[in-house]
Structures are given as C-alpha cells and as structure tokens.
Design an enzyme around this catalytic site. Sequence first.
Site, mmCIF file in Angstrom:
data_model
loop_
_atom_site.group_PDB
_atom_site.id
_atom_site.type_symbol
_atom_site.label_atom_id
_atom_site.label_comp_id
_atom_site.label_asym_id
_atom_site.label_seq_id
_atom_site.Cartn_x
_atom_site.Cartn_y
_atom_site.Cartn_z
ATOM 1 N N ASP A 132 17.284 9.564 9.864
ATOM 2 C CA ASP A 132 18.709 9.883 9.749
ATOM 3 C C ASP A 132 19.327 8.858 8.798
ATOM 4 O OD1 ASP A 132 18.908 7.542 11.144
ATOM 5 O OD2 ASP A 132 19.815 8.406 12.923
ATOM 6 N N SER A 133 20.600 9.010 8.489
ATOM 7 C CA SER A 133 21.187 8.159 7.453
ATOM 8 C C SER A 133 21.788 6.887 8.007
ATOM 9 C CB SER A 133 22.287 8.938 6.744
ATOM 10 O OG SER A 133 23.340 9.183 7.662
ATOM 11 N N GLY A 134 21.874 6.784 9.328
ATOM 12 C CA GLY A 134 22.546 5.639 9.926
ATOM 13 C C GLY A 134 24.025 5.893 10.166
ATOM 14 N N GLY A 135 24.566 6.955 9.592
ATOM 15 C CA GLY A 135 25.993 7.245 9.736
ATOM 16 C C GLY A 135 26.415 7.354 11.190
ATOM 17 N N PHE A 136 25.642 8.086 11.967
ATOM 18 C CA PHE A 136 26.013 8.308 13.364
ATOM 19 C C PHE A 136 26.068 6.998 14.142
ATOM 20 C CE2 PHE A 136 25.016 9.217 17.823
ATOM 21 C CZ PHE A 136 26.046 10.090 18.118
ATOM 22 N N ASP A 194 26.886 9.964 6.018
ATOM 23 C CA ASP A 194 28.060 10.766 6.360
ATOM 24 C C ASP A 194 28.955 10.003 7.331
ATOM 25 O OD1 ASP A 194 26.285 10.880 8.536
ATOM 26 O OD2 ASP A 194 27.198 12.729 9.269
ATOM 27 N N GLN A 215 30.019 18.554 7.847
ATOM 28 C CA GLN A 215 30.882 18.137 8.962
ATOM 29 C C GLN A 215 31.966 19.204 9.149
ATOM 30 O OE1 GLN A 215 30.535 15.795 11.213
ATOM 31 N NE2 GLN A 215 28.748 14.749 10.367
ATOM 32 N N GLY A 222 28.166 16.491 13.625
ATOM 33 C CA GLY A 222 29.413 16.539 14.366
ATOM 34 C C GLY A 222 29.425 17.558 15.491
ATOM 35 N N ASP A 272 16.763 17.682 16.894
ATOM 36 C CA ASP A 272 16.254 16.402 17.410
ATOM 37 C C ASP A 272 17.147 15.990 18.568
ATOM 38 O OD1 ASP A 272 18.615 15.437 15.629
ATOM 39 O OD2 ASP A 272 18.069 13.705 16.836
#
Length: 394
Positions: free
Chosen positions: A106-110, A160, A202, A229, A280
């Site tokens: 994942d991008s780390g955004g969450f 994101d 999103q 989201g 996931d």
Amino acid sequence: MTEPASTFHGRASRYDVLVPAPADGSTRARLGRLELTHGVVETPQFMPVGTNATVKALDPADIAATGATIILSNTYHLYLRPGHERIARLGGLHRFMGWDRPILTDSGGFQVVSLGDLRVIDDDGATFRSHLDGSVHRFTPEHAIAVQEALGSDIAVAFDQPVAPSSPRAVVADATERTHRWAARSMAAHGRPDQALFGIVQGGLEPDLRADSTRFIAGLPFDGICLGGLAGDETPEQRDATLDVAVALLADDPRPRYLMGLGSPADLLEAVHRGIDLFDSVLPARVARNGQLWLPGGRMNMRNRQFLDDPRPVQDDCPCPLCRSFSRAYIAHLFRANELLAYRLATCHNLTFTLDFMARIRAAIRSGIFPAVMPELRLRAGRSSGREAAEKSA
Ligand SMILES: [Zn+2]
C-alpha cells in the site's frame, strides 16, 4: 481456455478477464487472471496482510498452504522499521521475508492519515510522528513511490489521502482533490519497470464526488484501480451504493478493481457481486488471534469453555493444519494457556476458510452459476457485515 473477453497490458502486469459480467445484468462479478512479476493471481482474490513483512504467526510455507497467491505489506511500517533502504540492500522485500510470490504494497496513506493528532497534511504531503518512537517523518507522493520501489513489490500504490466514509462533504471534497493531484505526482515519480502501479479512487459516500474521482483516476494510465475510503464506518447499504456508482463507470475498463480493507466473507461476496476483483484485510487473522474461528455458516470462539471437552475437529472438511491434526479441545486449551501455537493454527484456519471461500466464488463464476448460488454462498459466509464493524473496532 477460450479467448479472454478483454486483456490489459500494464507496465509490469497483464490482466485478462476470462469470464466477463453477464449481459443480463444479474451480477457484475467476473473472473480474471492477473499476471505479475512474481506469479499469477486468479481473481476475485483475497490478499492476507503481512504488515511487518510477515503475516502474523505464519511462515511463507504456511501462507502458501492457506491458498494465498498474493499478500499485502505495509509501506509505512516497513519504512519506519526496518527501513526500506535496509530491505533494498538485503535484496528486496521478497528475499527479505522469504516469499517468492506476488506482493502488493500500500502507499502508506492510510496509516499516515490515521495517525490523527500525530500528523499534519498540506498540499505537498504529510508530516507525521512515528508511532514507534515519536520521531518526525514526511511522506510525499514521490517519497511513497521511492519507498515502494526500494521494497520491490509487484504492485505499488499511489499516495492518497483517505478520509472516514462518514466525513463531512467539504472534508471529503478536499481530500479527494488532493488525492487526484497526488495520483498524478505518484504516476510521474514511478519508474521501476518490473513493478505495476495502481491508483486510488476516493470520494467518500458522495455519489458525485465518487463518480468524479473514478473518472479522474481511471483517466490516468494506472495498471489497476483501487477503491479507497470504504470498509470503514459506512453501512453495507452505503458501501453497495458507492460501489454501484464507481463500478458502473468502470464497466468497460479492462483493468483490475481492488476494494481496500474489506475482509469478512459476507462482505467479500457482496462486493464480488458488485464487480470487485481484489481485496485485503487484517480481519480473518486478527479475529483468529482472539480465538474466533470461521466455519461454514457460522463462527466459534475457542475461548469458550464448551470446547474444552470437544474431541471433534474445528471443521470436518478443512485441509488446514489445525483441522487435519487437532481437536477443538486442543485449540481451546492452547488459547486458555496462552500458547503461541494457538495463534499459528487459528490464523492458518481462518485464512484457509477465506481463501477457499474465494475459490468457491471463482468456481461459480467460471461455471456461469454465480447469481444462482449466491444464496448458498451467503449461508456459507455466515454473519453479515452490520456486526462486523463493531468487531473490527473492538
Ligand atoms: Zn481448518
């Protein structure tokens, strides 16, 4: 196999839709085959989560034995510890964790955005304090991509700004706009030729914002479309309505669709029906470590006294190491004694159940009987998602 209904050639991936959604509109479920640098993933598919370069309590042989063909690992966690540069020096994430099949990062955004008071977001990126030691760090789209390139995952994801589904419209609109600018920057920053890149839609639960975001992200040359989201505090009805908006706009799009963070079998089934290909979640493994085992049509909590004298296997026809060799009495004992083996055996079981459930879904789509067998699959999935949210936050 007959000719695919569609084929998408990505920068380091290929996606064939083998059985498209039927023209009669009875379902948007479809069968696909995603070819990545480290192997092939049949869709619809579930990805177990290996947060710290490990699916908690399992080694790679255990993970493969559950039926998993791709796992997710978390960029934020690996960046902080042990560090993406260290992993790169040690030969990349696959070699580091001994898993030679596909990995999505994942991008780390969450994680960054979930830090609450520990982070500040501006138009350029997010500054945050490590949950480990309080040290200050900064993620920009360019940096999130550089970290994922160093890790060497098969699929990287654009940076994101997710927001909780129930956020006020102005908050959702602002985060969605920023996500779009960051998507374009993530795309421009990405250069690793053996790594696919997915973008994230999103837009919260607002139909017009969700539609705008779907069009914007789908308009960029990503290799797959993530729906972010969701799998948060929305109701199942709100989630279904949001998926209907996004997937309808992607109906003729040949790329895989990935709904981030959804994990209970009942929820997976409904989202496949609405056209999602990839999922996931930490849920099956997390509840397993609390003693909750998933079974056809229901659940059992192995911390319950009633199992201490039960000589039967947890599930008769399950091929996992728990069900093959041990009784309910034994796993109930292990949990009560806080023995480490309980975590491994319970996790193997819940992931085996989940991945077998996805295989049943794929078999039904392949045979053209998915809409007809949905009632049967709903029964097998057991409890629906209304009560799941409470469990997740518990
Ligand atoms: Zn089992």
